[in-house]
Motif scaffolding. Structure first.
Motif, PDB file in Angstrom:
ATOM      1  N   LEU A  34       9.854   9.249   5.913  1.00 42.99           N
ATOM      2  CA  LEU A  34      10.525   7.956   5.988  1.00 42.99           C
ATOM      3  C   LEU A  34       9.773   7.008   6.920  1.00 42.99           C
ATOM      4  N   CYS A  77       7.889   3.533   5.826  1.00 46.12           N
ATOM      5  CA  CYS A  77       8.189   2.250   6.483  1.00 46.12           C
ATOM      6  C   CYS A  77       6.917   1.614   7.037  1.00 46.12           C
ATOM      7  N   ILE A  83      11.559   2.276  -1.017  1.00 46.73           N
ATOM      8  CA  ILE A  83      11.272   1.596   0.252  1.00 46.73           C
ATOM      9  C   ILE A  83      10.210   0.515   0.032  1.00 46.73           C
ATOM     10  N   LEU A 133      19.270   1.719  -1.211  1.00 48.05           N
ATOM     11  CA  LEU A 133      18.450   2.595  -0.374  1.00 48.05           C
ATOM     12  C   LEU A 133      19.301   3.656   0.323  1.00 48.05           C
ATOM     13  N   LEU A 148       5.262   0.019   4.218  1.00 43.95           N
ATOM     14  CA  LEU A 148       5.993  -1.206   3.906  1.00 43.95           C
ATOM     15  C   LEU A 148       5.526  -2.370   4.776  1.00 43.95           C
ATOM     16  N   THR A 151      11.323  -2.729  -1.489  1.00 47.01           N
ATOM     17  CA  THR A 151      12.001  -3.778  -0.712  1.00 47.01           C
ATOM     18  C   THR A 151      11.020  -4.838  -0.227  1.00 47.01           C
TER      19      THR A 151
END
Length: 310
Positions: free
Chosen positions: A166, A170, A109, A142, A173, A112
């Motif tokens: 998750l 994120c 993740i 992913l 991220l 990206t």
């Protein structure tokens, strides 16, 4: 060599690329560190890394004070905000995500980020259609990887941990993507600030943030000192505080000064790949077929993005 490109410019670009790749290799250690210090709370790992970074930066500033200037109040406030986005807040979210779902998925993740940096910092003249192959390949990787953590694991509790992890990954991220864009823009506007100076200013701000985190939610010093494996924990904090924070930040600042934001962002893929290598080495096994396939798709997606950028 393109017309108008000087050898000095080419050398500067090559140095920037090497610096970005080296910083990714050092950052990769921070992914496996929570696994190595599994007997310690996520908050303690985060605080230990960044307090160490702050102490190293403070020591470097004191050592070179006669040749280097101190930041202005405005510069320090900028360092404080960026340290929250790129260090303290980001890494806390990442450590919590790794505790919930392991290393591989958060690493992919976070991997990206190059794509998001490219999308948000896209140079003028680059067609959106040119970015589509890289995006498709990355998303495919992913989606393939998403099934790995839950394979053979039943139960609502574990599923809750996966989806919570998750969400945390994120969040990390978003935090680091914002840091990459804002940090590059700040360095471009202040070419008079050297990479080492900015790394030290960020380090002091990050160290203060790490200290606040530990005082608010960390394990009390006496209890922490009595925890089995404390010597290894301190050595680990030194390794990721010096290598994955101070040294990696200097290298990343060099890359940010010499490369465009979108090209610089592509180099973060090295962090993901090294994180996966370190994780599999620590666990002592080869990746599963799905992990191999996801990593290949992910890498091809990044390469496609780099090609589109060129």
């Amino acid at each position: 060599m393109q017309a108008g490109t000087t050898p000095r410019h080419t050398a500067g670009t090559s140095a920037g690329i090497l610096a970005g790749l080296a910083s990714g290799a050092l950052w990769g250690l921070s992914f496996v560190a929570p696994r190595m210090a599994s007997g310690f709370a996520a908050m303690d790992v985060t605080a230990g890394r960044f307090i160490t970074y702050g102490l190293v930066a403070l020591g470097m500033m004191a050592w070179g004070l006669h040749t280097r200037r101190l930041p202005t109040l405005r510069q320090f406030l900028a360092a404080l905000l960026l340290s929250l986005l790129g260090f303290t807040g980001y890494y806390l979210l990442l450590v919590l995500a790794i505790r919930d779902m392991g290393v591989a998925m958060p690493a992919l993740i976070i991997g990206t980020i190059p794509v998001w940096v490219m999308l948000l910092g896209k140079p003028r003249g680059l067609r959106w259609a040119a970015l589509l192959p890289g995006l498709v390949l990355t998303v495919a990787g992913l989606l393939l990887m998403a099934d790995v953590p839950s394979a053979g694991q039943g139960g609502a509790g574990q599923e809750l941990h996966f989806w919570r992890g998750l969400a945390l990954a994120c969040g990390a991220l978003v935090s680091w993507t914002a840091f990459a864009l804002f940090n590059a823009a700040w360095l471009k506007r202040h070419p008079e600030v050297r990479a080492t100076e900015w790394a030290n200013w960020l380090g002091v701000a990050t160290g203060l943030g790490g200290l606040v985190l530990w005082l608010l939610a960390g394990t009390p010093a006496a209890e922490l000192a009595a925890t089995p494996g404390i010597a290894f924990f301190l050595l680990l904090c030194l390794a990721i505080g010096f290598g994955s924070s101070w040294l990696a930040t200097i290298l990343w600042n060099i890359a940010s000064q010499r490369l465009s934001a979108s090209l610089c962002g592509q180099l973060i893929v090295s962090e993901t790949l090294f994180a996966l290598v370190y994780s599999f080495a620590w666990d002592g096994h080869w990746p599963a077929p799905a992990q191999w396939a996801a990593s290949v798709l992910f890498t091809l997606g990044i390469l496609a993005s780099i090609k589109a950028h060129r």
